[in-house]
Design a protein around this motif. Structure first.
Motif, PDB file in Angstrom:
ATOM      1  N   MET A 248      -4.166   3.501  -3.048  1.00  0.00           N
ATOM      2  CA  MET A 248      -2.762   3.261  -2.778  1.00  0.00           C
ATOM      3  C   MET A 248      -2.468   1.764  -2.766  1.00  0.00           C
ATOM      4  O   MET A 248      -3.267   0.978  -2.266  1.00  0.00           O
ATOM      5  CB  MET A 248      -2.379   3.841  -1.402  1.00  0.00           C
TER       6      MET A 248
ATOM      7  N   LEU B 294      -3.090   5.231   7.856  1.00  0.00           N
ATOM      8  CA  LEU B 294      -3.502   5.649   6.513  1.00  0.00           C
ATOM      9  C   LEU B 294      -5.023   5.763   6.412  1.00  0.00           C
ATOM     10  O   LEU B 294      -5.551   6.654   5.736  1.00  0.00           O
ATOM     11  CB  LEU B 294      -2.965   4.663   5.461  1.00  0.00           C
TER      12      LEU B 294
ATOM     13  N   TYR C 237      -6.554   9.236   5.352  1.00  0.00           N
ATOM     14  CA  TYR C 237      -7.285   9.322   4.083  1.00  0.00           C
ATOM     15  C   TYR C 237      -8.606   8.569   4.198  1.00  0.00           C
ATOM     16  O   TYR C 237      -8.754   7.489   3.608  1.00  0.00           O
ATOM     17  CB  TYR C 237      -6.460   8.717   2.940  1.00  0.00           C
TER      18      TYR C 237
ATOM     19  N   ASP D 190      -2.764   5.087  -7.735  1.00  0.00           N
ATOM     20  CA  ASP D 190      -2.278   6.469  -7.733  1.00  0.00           C
ATOM     21  C   ASP D 190      -0.853   6.548  -7.190  1.00  0.00           C
ATOM     22  O   ASP D 190      -0.075   7.415  -7.574  1.00  0.00           O
ATOM     23  CB  ASP D 190      -3.160   7.353  -6.833  1.00  0.00           C
ATOM     24  N   CYS D 191      -0.552   5.687  -6.218  1.00  0.00           N
ATOM     25  CA  CYS D 191       0.751   5.774  -5.557  1.00  0.00           C
ATOM     26  C   CYS D 191       1.016   4.457  -4.819  1.00  0.00           C
ATOM     27  O   CYS D 191       0.139   3.589  -4.748  1.00  0.00           O
ATOM     28  CB  CYS D 191       0.767   6.933  -4.560  1.00  0.00           C
TER      29      CYS D 191
ATOM     30  N   SER E 227       3.324   2.678  -1.243  1.00  0.00           N
ATOM     31  CA  SER E 227       4.128   2.893  -0.050  1.00  0.00           C
ATOM     32  C   SER E 227       4.504   1.517   0.519  1.00  0.00           C
ATOM     33  O   SER E 227       4.273   0.496  -0.133  1.00  0.00           O
ATOM     34  CB  SER E 227       3.357   3.724   0.979  1.00  0.00           C
TER      35      SER E 227
ATOM     36  N   GLU F 140      11.872   6.094  -3.449  1.00  0.00           N
ATOM     37  CA  GLU F 140      11.951   7.244  -4.359  1.00  0.00           C
ATOM     38  C   GLU F 140      12.554   6.829  -5.707  1.00  0.00           C
ATOM     39  O   GLU F 140      12.100   7.273  -6.762  1.00  0.00           O
ATOM     40  CB  GLU F 140      12.786   8.351  -3.707  1.00  0.00           C
TER      41      GLU F 140
ATOM     42  N   ASP G 151       3.900   7.882  -8.054  1.00  0.00           N
ATOM     43  CA  ASP G 151       4.271   8.530  -6.793  1.00  0.00           C
ATOM     44  C   ASP G 151       4.570   7.517  -5.679  1.00  0.00           C
ATOM     45  O   ASP G 151       3.857   6.528  -5.528  1.00  0.00           O
ATOM     46  CB  ASP G 151       3.123   9.431  -6.295  1.00  0.00           C
TER      47      ASP G 151
ATOM     48  N   CYS H  67       4.434   7.310  -1.792  1.00  0.00           N
ATOM     49  CA  CYS H  67       3.831   8.019  -0.666  1.00  0.00           C
ATOM     50  C   CYS H  67       4.683   7.737   0.577  1.00  0.00           C
ATOM     51  O   CYS H  67       4.461   6.748   1.283  1.00  0.00           O
ATOM     52  CB  CYS H  67       2.390   7.537  -0.482  1.00  0.00           C
ATOM     53  N   TYR H  68       5.675   8.600   0.804  1.00  0.00           N
ATOM     54  CA  TYR H  68       6.560   8.392   1.954  1.00  0.00           C
ATOM     55  C   TYR H  68       5.863   8.821   3.242  1.00  0.00           C
ATOM     56  O   TYR H  68       5.289   9.903   3.319  1.00  0.00           O
ATOM     57  CB  TYR H  68       7.862   9.191   1.788  1.00  0.00           C
ATOM     58  N   GLN H  69       5.929   7.960   4.235  1.00  0.00           N
ATOM     59  CA  GLN H  69       5.404   8.285   5.559  1.00  0.00           C
ATOM     60  C   GLN H  69       6.369   7.694   6.576  1.00  0.00           C
ATOM     61  O   GLN H  69       6.781   6.554   6.413  1.00  0.00           O
ATOM     62  CB  GLN H  69       4.062   7.582   5.808  1.00  0.00           C
TER      63      GLN H  69
END
Ligand code: SF4
Length: 182
Positions: free
Chosen positions: A1, A18, A22, A105-106, A108, A127, A136, A138-140
């Motif tokens: 990320m 995070l 993960y 990959d993403c 945030s 978004e 992507d 990654c919304y958190q």
């Protein structure tokens, strides 16, 4: 990320969260914040982040020091959707672009930890950047960890900034309205 980092103190909780969520996942920080004024404040926040990166678990950090002040102010002052939406779009679009280009990959952002930021606007900006760049977001919602982050950053004696970033937010923080004359 690829994790956009707005400053050191706001990075504390999202990183911790995070890493727990993960385990073994690799997180790279990405500092891109031309919205921080004046330049000495920008440098101070960046130095704080650099000095504490190791201590808060940010072993990989990419720093973009570009500082287009005139462009930022011009756009922020005329943005149809308001200066903060412009500011979030600018930073998250650049983060998404970098993430896509470098095979992440993403992405945030640590902006999602602050109860003082416009959370829904940040989410919408993330978004939108994800759609534009095809990666992507990654919304958190990191806000439940805000106080924990504050506590740790104080323990570490990190510099904690007293206003959001731009010169307008600095004015709003300190400039008391002058009472009109009768
Ligand atoms: S108040 Fe904060 S989020 Fe809004 S434009 Fe200024 S620096 Fe950006």
């Amino acid at each position: 990320m690829l994790l956009h980092v707005c400053c050191g103190p706001c990075s504390v909780f999202p990183l911790q969260h995070l890493q727990e969520k993960y385990p073994g996942g690799q997180i790279t920080g990405y500092f891109y914040n031309p919205n921080i004024h004046p330049y000495k404040e920008f440098a101070r926040r960046l130095d704080t982040l650099k000095n504490f990166a190791g201590k808060i678990g940010l072993d990989n950090l990419v720093i973009d020091e570009s500082y287009p002040l005139e462009e930022f102010l011009r756009q922020a002052l005329t943005a149809a959707a308001g200066r903060c939406r412009y500011c979030y779009d600018l930073r998250l679009l650049q983060t998404a672009r970098y993430a896509k280009l470098h095979g992440f990959d993403c992405f945030s952002t640590t902006l999602l930890v602050s109860p003082y930021q416009q959370h829904e606007l940040i989410k919408a900006a993330g978004e939108s950047a994800a759609r534009t760049e095809g990666i992507d977001f990654c919304y958190q919602d990191f806000r439940p960890g805000w106080q924990e982050g504050v506590r740790i950053s104080r323990e570490l004696e990190m510099y904690r900034q007293p206003y959001c970033g731009c010169v307008l937010s600095e004015r709003d923080r300190y400039c008391k309205p002058v009472r009109g004359h009768n």
